[in-house]
Design a protein around this motif. Sequence first.
Motif, PDB file in Angstrom:
ATOM      1  N   ILE A   1       7.776 -11.660   5.822  1.00 35.71           N
ATOM      2  CA  ILE A   1       7.256 -10.297   5.679  1.00 35.71           C
ATOM      3  C   ILE A   1       8.143  -9.392   6.513  1.00 35.71           C
ATOM      4  O   ILE A   1       7.891  -9.157   7.707  1.00 35.71           O
ATOM      5  N   SER A   2       9.189  -8.923   5.906  1.00 41.26           N
ATOM      6  CA  SER A   2      10.146  -8.078   6.610  1.00 41.26           C
ATOM      7  C   SER A   2      10.772  -7.102   5.629  1.00 41.26           C
ATOM      8  O   SER A   2      10.865  -7.371   4.425  1.00 41.26           O
ATOM      9  N   THR A   3      11.204  -5.978   6.157  1.00 36.24           N
ATOM     10  CA  THR A   3      11.833  -4.970   5.313  1.00 36.24           C
ATOM     11  C   THR A   3      13.093  -5.516   4.660  1.00 36.24           C
ATOM     12  O   THR A   3      13.370  -5.243   3.485  1.00 36.24           O
ATOM     13  N   ALA A   4      13.851  -6.332   5.420  1.00 31.61           N
ATOM     14  CA  ALA A   4      15.099  -6.880   4.892  1.00 31.61           C
ATOM     15  C   ALA A   4      14.860  -7.772   3.680  1.00 31.61           C
ATOM     16  O   ALA A   4      15.693  -7.831   2.765  1.00 31.61           O
ATOM     17  N   SER A   5      13.725  -8.483   3.654  1.00 32.94           N
ATOM     18  CA  SER A   5      13.410  -9.355   2.528  1.00 32.94           C
ATOM     19  C   SER A   5      12.777  -8.580   1.377  1.00 32.94           C
ATOM     20  O   SER A   5      13.125  -8.786   0.206  1.00 32.94           O
ATOM     21  N   LEU A   6      11.859  -7.671   1.695  1.00 29.94           N
ATOM     22  CA  LEU A   6      11.125  -6.961   0.653  1.00 29.94           C
ATOM     23  C   LEU A   6      11.960  -5.914  -0.064  1.00 29.94           C
ATOM     24  O   LEU A   6      11.693  -5.590  -1.225  1.00 29.94           O
ATOM     25  N   VAL A   7      12.991  -5.397   0.602  1.00 29.83           N
ATOM     26  CA  VAL A   7      13.801  -4.362  -0.020  1.00 29.83           C
ATOM     27  C   VAL A   7      14.540  -4.896  -1.244  1.00 29.83           C
ATOM     28  O   VAL A   7      14.912  -4.121  -2.149  1.00 29.83           O
ATOM     29  N   ASN A   8      14.722  -6.213  -1.306  1.00 30.14           N
ATOM     30  CA  ASN A   8      15.374  -6.818  -2.466  1.00 30.14           C
ATOM     31  C   ASN A   8      14.394  -7.110  -3.599  1.00 30.14           C
ATOM     32  O   ASN A   8      14.817  -7.485  -4.702  1.00 30.14           O
ATOM     33  N   LEU A   9      13.095  -6.948  -3.321  1.00 29.09           N
ATOM     34  CA  LEU A   9      12.078  -7.271  -4.325  1.00 29.09           C
ATOM     35  C   LEU A   9      11.394  -6.045  -4.905  1.00 29.09           C
ATOM     36  O   LEU A   9      10.888  -6.095  -6.031  1.00 29.09           O
ATOM     37  N   VAL A  10      11.351  -4.970  -4.136  1.00 31.92           N
ATOM     38  CA  VAL A  10      10.676  -3.750  -4.602  1.00 31.92           C
ATOM     39  C   VAL A  10      11.595  -2.552  -4.387  1.00 31.92           C
ATOM     40  O   VAL A  10      12.527  -2.600  -3.573  1.00 31.92           O
ATOM     41  N   ASP A  11      11.306  -1.481  -5.110  1.00 36.64           N
ATOM     42  CA  ASP A  11      12.120  -0.271  -5.011  1.00 36.64           C
ATOM     43  C   ASP A  11      11.501   0.776  -4.097  1.00 36.64           C
ATOM     44  O   ASP A  11      12.052   1.870  -3.955  1.00 36.64           O
ATOM     45  N   ASP A  12      10.394   0.453  -3.462  1.00 36.47           N
ATOM     46  CA  ASP A  12       9.694   1.432  -2.639  1.00 36.47           C
ATOM     47  C   ASP A  12      10.412   1.667  -1.316  1.00 36.47           C
ATOM     48  O   ASP A  12      11.189   0.836  -0.839  1.00 36.47           O
ATOM     49  N   ASP A  13      10.120   2.817  -0.720  1.00 33.04           N
ATOM     50  CA  ASP A  13      10.594   3.146   0.634  1.00 33.04           C
ATOM     51  C   ASP A  13       9.617   2.516   1.613  1.00 33.04           C
ATOM     52  O   ASP A  13       8.490   2.999   1.781  1.00 33.04           O
ATOM     53  N   LEU A  14      10.013   1.433   2.273  1.00 32.01           N
ATOM     54  CA  LEU A  14       9.107   0.611   3.065  1.00 32.01           C
ATOM     55  C   LEU A  14       9.078   1.017   4.532  1.00 32.01           C
ATOM     56  O   LEU A  14      10.099   1.420   5.098  1.00 32.01           O
TER      57      LEU A  14
ATOM     58  N   LEU B   1       0.850  -1.191   0.000  1.00 25.26           N
ATOM     59  CA  LEU B   1       0.000   0.000   0.000  1.00 25.26           C
ATOM     60  C   LEU B   1       0.886   1.241   0.000  1.00 25.26           C
ATOM     61  O   LEU B   1       1.602   1.507   0.975  1.00 25.26           O
ATOM     62  N   ARG B   2       0.843   1.993  -1.081  1.00 28.67           N
ATOM     63  CA  ARG B   2       1.589   3.250  -1.160  1.00 28.67           C
ATOM     64  C   ARG B   2       0.758   4.334  -0.475  1.00 28.67           C
ATOM     65  O   ARG B   2      -0.238   4.805  -1.009  1.00 28.67           O
ATOM     66  N   THR B   3       1.198   4.687   0.730  1.00 32.53           N
ATOM     67  CA  THR B   3       0.399   5.588   1.568  1.00 32.53           C
ATOM     68  C   THR B   3       0.515   7.027   1.086  1.00 32.53           C
ATOM     69  O   THR B   3       1.390   7.382   0.278  1.00 32.53           O
ATOM     70  N   ASP B   4      -0.376   7.845   1.648  1.00 37.79           N
ATOM     71  CA  ASP B   4      -0.362   9.264   1.291  1.00 37.79           C
ATOM     72  C   ASP B   4       0.910   9.954   1.774  1.00 37.79           C
ATOM     73  O   ASP B   4       1.268  11.023   1.267  1.00 37.79           O
ATOM     74  N   GLY B   5       1.592   9.344   2.753  1.00 38.28           N
ATOM     75  CA  GLY B   5       2.830   9.933   3.248  1.00 38.28           C
ATOM     76  C   GLY B   5       4.032   9.661   2.368  1.00 38.28           C
ATOM     77  O   GLY B   5       5.135  10.151   2.656  1.00 38.28           O
ATOM     78  N   GLY B   6       3.861   8.890   1.313  1.00 40.22           N
ATOM     79  CA  GLY B   6       4.946   8.636   0.376  1.00 40.22           C
ATOM     80  C   GLY B   6       5.692   7.335   0.616  1.00 40.22           C
ATOM     81  O   GLY B   6       6.489   6.914  -0.225  1.00 40.22           O
ATOM     82  N   ARG B   7       5.460   6.667   1.728  1.00 35.16           N
ATOM     83  CA  ARG B   7       6.102   5.386   2.005  1.00 35.16           C
ATOM     84  C   ARG B   7       5.123   4.251   1.743  1.00 35.16           C
ATOM     85  O   ARG B   7       3.914   4.469   1.595  1.00 35.16           O
ATOM     86  N   THR B   8       5.662   3.042   1.690  1.00 29.94           N
ATOM     87  CA  THR B   8       4.858   1.871   1.339  1.00 29.94           C
ATOM     88  C   THR B   8       4.705   0.954   2.533  1.00 29.94           C
ATOM     89  O   THR B   8       5.685   0.626   3.212  1.00 29.94           O
ATOM     90  N   LEU B   9       3.470   0.510   2.773  1.00 28.73           N
ATOM     91  CA  LEU B   9       3.144  -0.358   3.896  1.00 28.73           C
ATOM     92  C   LEU B   9       2.725  -1.732   3.370  1.00 28.73           C
ATOM     93  O   LEU B   9       1.751  -1.840   2.613  1.00 28.73           O
ATOM     94  N   PRO B  10       3.410  -2.808   3.764  1.00 28.53           N
ATOM     95  CA  PRO B  10       2.966  -4.156   3.394  1.00 28.53           C
ATOM     96  C   PRO B  10       1.666  -4.497   4.129  1.00 28.53           C
ATOM     97  O   PRO B  10       1.581  -4.351   5.352  1.00 28.53           O
TER      98      PRO B  10
END
Length: 288
Positions: free
Chosen positions: A167-180, A104-113
């Motif tokens: 479901i962790s930032t360390a794992s997802l950061v390698n799959l997506v380019d978003d600021d998580l 979910l790309r939030t209104d604050g500009g960051r992405t929430l799984p």
Amino acid sequence: MYRFLLTPRWWGINVFVLLAIPFCVYMGSWQLSRFEARVDDQRTAEAQADSARTEAPRPLAEMLPVDKATSGKRVTASGRYGEQLLVPDRELDGRRGFYVLTLLRTDGGRTLPVVRGWLPGTADAAKAPAPPAGEVGVTGALQASETPGDNGVSAQGGLPRGQTGAISTASLVNLVDDDLYDAWVTLDTADSGMTAVPASAPSGTGLDLKAFQNLGYTGEWFVFAGFVVFMWFRLLRREIEFQRDAELGIVEPDTLASPASASPASASPAASASADQDTDVEASTPVR
């Protein structure tokens, strides 16, 4: 009879026993306190989960970072759904299946799984319903990033594209380019016929394997303390029996354990005669 307790050998044994017993008791008590702390954490987590169901959800930004106090609390966030991933090998109600994880790309500009729900069977992108389009608002339980290997989280690698083991930032950061966000949310109500995933207790709390390891270590340390006492009494009994046998002439006194046995006055007649013969031989040898 107990004068042997004043010998250097027994001084060392006694000092070791006097130090070992308090140390074992201290370590056992410390391990027990660790187990009791985990029991208290389990009760707190259960009470927190019960209260979280009735509390009004709060904005996501007010509940970060995730800790033991905020984990499981209901939060709200808004934004637009983006990329979707599958989390395979997740069990729910005794059945194997997979999570549907949507970013979910939030209104604050960051992405929430966001875990939108659970489906039975093998992870298949064709089974996962597409996320709603447009601006959406989500409400669910806040969760900390998972650690592979804990609470059934898979640590395997080499998953197909579009899947993640944790479901962790360390794992997802390698799959997506978003600021998580270093957190994720499981929805209160699952989307599109999926089953809602209940919130889990934060890592390091509850009666897990580590808690029962602490309980096992507690028993081991107290057993060690009892073993030290048992061995001390056994050595003491053997020494007393040896001293009695020596007084009755059944065994010869131990020259290492009895200082008196090494004195000239206690030397045997045979040893004295041998020493006299050596002296006579030396005296009769002419000096050249």
